[in-house]
Design an enzyme around this catalytic site. Structure first.
Site, PDB file in Angstrom:
ATOM      1  CB  CYS A 158      -0.943  -0.002   1.196  1.00  0.00           C
ATOM      2  SG  CYS A 158      -2.157  -1.320   1.150  1.00  0.00           S
ATOM      3  NE  ARG A 199      19.276  -0.650   1.335  1.00  0.00           N
ATOM      4  CZ  ARG A 199      20.270   0.232   1.497  1.00  0.00           C
ATOM      5  NH1 ARG A 199      20.202   1.414   0.897  1.00  0.00           N
ATOM      6  NH2 ARG A 199      21.300  -0.048   2.259  1.00  0.00           N
ATOM      7  CB  SER A 200      11.796  -0.308   5.982  1.00  0.00           C
ATOM      8  OG  SER A 200      10.737   0.140   5.143  1.00  0.00           O
ATOM      9  CG  ASP A 210      18.462   2.117   5.655  1.00  0.00           C
ATOM     10  OD1 ASP A 210      17.272   2.452   5.594  1.00  0.00           O
ATOM     11  OD2 ASP A 210      18.949   1.519   6.622  1.00  0.00           O
ATOM     12  CB  ILE A 211      21.672   3.783   9.059  1.00  0.00           C
ATOM     13  CG1 ILE A 211      21.023   2.403   9.274  1.00  0.00           C
ATOM     14  CG2 ILE A 211      20.726   4.893   9.498  1.00  0.00           C
ATOM     15  CD1 ILE A 211      20.729   2.108  10.732  1.00  0.00           C
TER      16      ILE A 211
END
Length: 334
Positions: free
Chosen positions: A152, A187-188, A210-211
């Site tokens: 979603c 970047r989950s 991302d980290i």
């Protein structure tokens, strides 16, 4: 009191998510007219996350205002697995959404996999995720009647970019972001990585930040590849890639994080999908368009996915959600 002489008017357009959501809701209403009964969406809340509760409340409000039935079931961590399995078997339940994180580890990934693929409105089950990363847009490859469900929040970001005409409708489907360079900060596995993959599959060069570092998502020079590939950019930082991008999308779930607007390319389009304010007010001095939040679009996309699931379950030629597919959108048939 007059403005200072050196204060130039902002050229940035702040675009509210409701503008996109309202247009999508009209499509959803057309789809609803072909159904025999209101679709029933069940939400499972098994955490104390205020953001999750707010999302659940927004979902309930949107459902009730637009002819959908919504039930929120608050359960404990110990009971969540059984509750999902029970809903899978319940014929009165048309769609299931689970508000994450619950365990905030791989057990959450397990829960995503046990939601029945025919009720997974979030598009997080293995079959949908596999199709998304492989750039497979249908569940039935030969007849192409059953659209694969997309997650979603990534899809909501795409619907916003479509609304802003970032997608070039002159180009063929699947190539309509060709020529765009996009930065996604986050970047989950639930949002950031899927979003980068979807954008790259449609032709964009995407820098995923991302980290842990920077990765480049691309279909190669001239879009020669059928789906995206991922390249680790060793030593690269956001300072190296953000200035290259005409679109910057952020989703960092921290109130302490603020995107450094000095890195923005002049006239970039900026979108924030985090519940926190990732962009400081100064973003308006460099961006051409700024979308501060996307929550309302995400919920409408959820309803569209539910209609798509109901359409996919139909064994005849009736397509109750056909009205949610507009020519020229990402999901239209090629």
């Amino acid at each position: 009191m007059s403005a200072p002489q050196d204060a130039a008017p902002s050229s940035c357009k702040v675009m509210l998510a409701k503008n996109v959501a309202n247009g999508l809701l009209k499509e959803v209403q057309e789809g609803l007219k072909t159904l025999e009964k209101p679709p029933h969406l069940v939400g499972f809340l098994a955490n104390n996350d205020p953001a999750a509760l707010m999302y659940a409340q927004w979902t309930q409000k949107t459902c009730e205002e637009n002819g959908f039935k919504y039930s929120l079931r608050e359960v404990s961590q110990a009971d969540i697995e059984e509750a999902i399995l029970s809903a899978n078997k319940d014929a009165s339940v048309d769609g299931i959404i689970v508000y994450y994180p619950i365990f905030n580890n791989r057990q959450d990934q397990y829960l995503q996999q046990i939601v029945d693929v025919e009720k997974d409105v979030e598009g997080l089950s293995h079959r949908y995720i596999f199709n998304m990363y492989q750039n497979i847009r249908y569940l039935d490859g030969e007849t192409k009647r059953q659209k694969s469900i997309l997650p979603c929040t990534p899809l909501a970001n795409i619907k916003i970019l479509e609304y802003l005409n970032i997608y070039n409708t002159i180009l063929p489907y699947g190539n309509r972001l060709f020529g765009h360079t996009i930065c996604v900060v986050n970047r989950s596995e639930v949002v950031g990585r899927p979003l980068a993959a979807l954008l790259a599959n449609d032709g964009a060069c995407v820098y995923s930040v991302d980290i842990t570092g920077v990765q480049k998502f691309t279909r190669g020079e001239g879009l020669k590849k059928g789906r995206h590939e991922v390249i680790d950019m060793e030593g690269a930082t956001i300072k190296d890639v953000a200035p290259l991008c005409d679109v910057v999308i952020t989703g960092v779930p921290s109130e302490k994080y603020k995107f450094d607007t000095s890195l923005l390319r002049e006239g970039a389009v900026c979108v924030n999908f985090s519940s926190e304010k990732n962009f400081p007010h100064e973003v308006r001095q460099k961006a051409s368009i700024f979308v501060p939040s996307i929550g309302k679009v995400t919920i409408v996309v959820l309803l569209r996915n539910l209609l798509r699931l109901m359409q996919n379950r139909r064994m005849d030629d009736v397509k109750p959600a056909a009205a949610t597919e507009r020519p020229g959108t990402l999901e239209a048939a090629s």
